[in-house]
Write a protein that holds these residues in place. Sequence first.
Motif, PDB file in Angstrom:
ATOM      1  N   GLY A  40       0.807  -1.213   0.000  1.00 24.98           N
ATOM      2  CA  GLY A  40       0.000   0.000   0.000  1.00 24.98           C
ATOM      3  C   GLY A  40       0.840   1.263   0.000  1.00 24.98           C
ATOM      4  O   GLY A  40       1.754   1.416   0.817  1.00 24.98           O
ATOM      5  N   VAL A  41       0.532   2.160  -0.948  1.00 29.79           N
ATOM      6  CA  VAL A  41       1.182   3.471  -1.024  1.00 29.79           C
ATOM      7  C   VAL A  41       0.099   4.525  -1.233  1.00 29.79           C
ATOM      8  O   VAL A  41      -0.961   4.239  -1.789  1.00 29.79           O
ATOM      9  N   TYR A  42       0.373   5.736  -0.800  1.00 26.92           N
ATOM     10  CA  TYR A  42      -0.632   6.799  -0.909  1.00 26.92           C
ATOM     11  C   TYR A  42      -0.756   7.288  -2.347  1.00 26.92           C
ATOM     12  O   TYR A  42       0.236   7.438  -3.065  1.00 26.92           O
ATOM     13  N   LYS A  43      -1.989   7.565  -2.730  1.00 24.33           N
ATOM     14  CA  LYS A  43      -2.308   8.018  -4.081  1.00 24.33           C
ATOM     15  C   LYS A  43      -2.017   9.517  -4.231  1.00 24.33           C
ATOM     16  O   LYS A  43      -2.285  10.302  -3.323  1.00 24.33           O
ATOM     17  N   PRO A  56       3.177   4.123 -12.404  1.00 21.28           N
ATOM     18  CA  PRO A  56       3.467   4.399 -10.997  1.00 21.28           C
ATOM     19  C   PRO A  56       4.920   4.829 -10.817  1.00 21.28           C
ATOM     20  O   PRO A  56       5.840   4.256 -11.410  1.00 21.28           O
ATOM     21  N   THR A  57       5.138   5.842  -9.998  1.00 16.62           N
ATOM     22  CA  THR A  57       6.476   6.331  -9.752  1.00 16.62           C
ATOM     23  C   THR A  57       6.548   6.918  -8.354  1.00 16.62           C
ATOM     24  O   THR A  57       5.526   7.121  -7.696  1.00 16.62           O
ATOM     25  N   GLY A  58       7.759   7.203  -7.890  1.00 15.38           N
ATOM     26  CA  GLY A  58       7.937   7.814  -6.584  1.00 15.38           C
ATOM     27  C   GLY A  58       8.849   7.015  -5.672  1.00 15.38           C
ATOM     28  O   GLY A  58       9.183   5.855  -5.945  1.00 15.38           O
ATOM     29  N   LEU A  59       9.267   7.645  -4.591  1.00 12.32           N
ATOM     30  CA  LEU A  59      10.162   7.018  -3.620  1.00 12.32           C
ATOM     31  C   LEU A  59       9.594   5.696  -3.107  1.00 12.32           C
ATOM     32  O   LEU A  59      10.269   4.661  -3.130  1.00 12.32           O
ATOM     33  N   ASP A  60       8.358   5.740  -2.610  1.00 10.91           N
ATOM     34  CA  ASP A  60       7.781   4.536  -2.014  1.00 10.91           C
ATOM     35  C   ASP A  60       7.464   3.474  -3.060  1.00 10.91           C
ATOM     36  O   ASP A  60       7.491   2.276  -2.758  1.00 10.91           O
ATOM     37  N   VAL A  61       7.165   3.889  -4.274  1.00 12.38           N
ATOM     38  CA  VAL A  61       6.933   2.920  -5.353  1.00 12.38           C
ATOM     39  C   VAL A  61       8.236   2.167  -5.648  1.00 12.38           C
ATOM     40  O   VAL A  61       8.244   0.941  -5.790  1.00 12.38           O
ATOM     41  N   MET A 117       1.776  -1.811   4.344  1.00 13.31           N
ATOM     42  CA  MET A 117       1.526  -0.403   4.049  1.00 13.31           C
ATOM     43  C   MET A 117       2.790   0.398   4.336  1.00 13.31           C
ATOM     44  O   MET A 117       3.396   0.258   5.395  1.00 13.31           O
ATOM     45  N   LEU A 118       3.199   1.227   3.382  1.00 14.80           N
ATOM     46  CA  LEU A 118       4.377   2.067   3.547  1.00 14.80           C
ATOM     47  C   LEU A 118       3.997   3.465   4.038  1.00 14.80           C
ATOM     48  O   LEU A 118       2.841   3.844   4.046  1.00 14.80           O
ATOM     49  N   ARG A 119       5.010   4.213   4.450  1.00 12.91           N
ATOM     50  CA  ARG A 119       4.897   5.610   4.897  1.00 12.91           C
ATOM     51  C   ARG A 119       3.930   5.767   6.074  1.00 12.91           C
ATOM     52  O   ARG A 119       3.045   6.613   6.102  1.00 12.91           O
ATOM     53  N   VAL A 120       4.147   4.947   7.080  1.00 14.10           N
ATOM     54  CA  VAL A 120       3.368   5.022   8.309  1.00 14.10           C
ATOM     55  C   VAL A 120       4.233   5.651   9.390  1.00 14.10           C
ATOM     56  O   VAL A 120       5.328   5.150   9.659  1.00 14.10           O
ATOM     57  N   PRO A 121       3.808   6.744   9.998  1.00 15.15           N
ATOM     58  CA  PRO A 121       4.600   7.347  11.078  1.00 15.15           C
ATOM     59  C   PRO A 121       4.912   6.314  12.158  1.00 15.15           C
ATOM     60  O   PRO A 121       4.006   5.621  12.646  1.00 15.15           O
ATOM     61  N   TYR A 122       6.204   6.206  12.497  1.00 19.71           N
ATOM     62  CA  TYR A 122       6.646   5.208  13.466  1.00 19.71           C
ATOM     63  C   TYR A 122       6.802   5.883  14.823  1.00 19.71           C
ATOM     64  O   TYR A 122       7.731   6.658  15.049  1.00 19.71           O
TER      65      TYR A 122
END
Length: 312
Positions: A40-43, A56-61, A117-122
């Motif tokens: 999962g990555v944010y749209k 699709p592109t980007g750091l998390d991709v 899911m990526l980019r979740v505040p830890y």
Amino acid sequence: MLRNKLLTLLISLMAGLLGNEQAFARLYDDVIDSGYIRIGVYKDFPPYSWEEQGKPTGLDVDIARHIADKLELDLQLHWITPDEGLEDDLRNNVWRGHYLDKDEDNPLARKNVADVMLRVPYDKAYAYKRDSLGYLINEFVVMMAPYHEERWQVAYDSQRLDSVKTVAVFQYEPVGVEVDTVPAFYFTSALNGRLRDKTRHYVNPRAAFEAMEQGEVAAVMAMRSEIDWLLEQGGNPRFRLAENSFPTMGRQMWDVGIAVRETDRQLGYAVEAVLDDMIRGGQMKQIFERYGVRFSAPSFYQVEQAAQTQAQ
């Protein structure tokens, strides 16, 4: 007889409802056997994840692709549309699924959730946060594997401002922020509200940058990765990075990691090992540099590196 039938039906329905609380949850062995992993990555969230000409592109991709490759799996991206808060995003995309996303064969089930899911505040305090009754708010989710440290950043127009040594300058020059974000709240409340009249709200940091290009604002505040990417994309020599801090703001930097279902820690550990190798081997930094973004290792790695340096 009728009573027994009704009791059997009730038990069956209850079992179905309970079983579907984490509908279509795939354990580690299921993921490996299937030959693919759903991440999962944010749209529409550059520079982290978005589509460009349908691709699709980007750091998390790129990070998701690396994870899939290392686990020898095909990648299926699960695009996340942000809800009102992180708790909603975790519920809708990790452990339960969105209530509108029904399975036609089983109307009680949610069918489309991410394995990871990526980019979740830890944040440990948030991970173990409890409600007013003492129950864990995120009991069905595990947040783990920090892979990047994020922070707030200001970029400014050097033709309008010599520098931004303090946010007090925004009593006199307008600053652009994304609506309903921490910067928006900060600039409308800091210094007893003296910055409120010079705060301009935009739908996202890209729109705020466009406003700075057109002279509507003298500066923009957003996450550092967003600011770095926007500066890289625009290439305008007038726009520079500020080096100020933000008094009374509270937390100004935080780690970003992953989330998996509580029942699927094994998959989380496997992904964590891949991310750890990426950070230590330099691949993570290379991905960030590809988008003109500075990579900052999570706090754990910074402490570890400082200890090693001190030991030498």
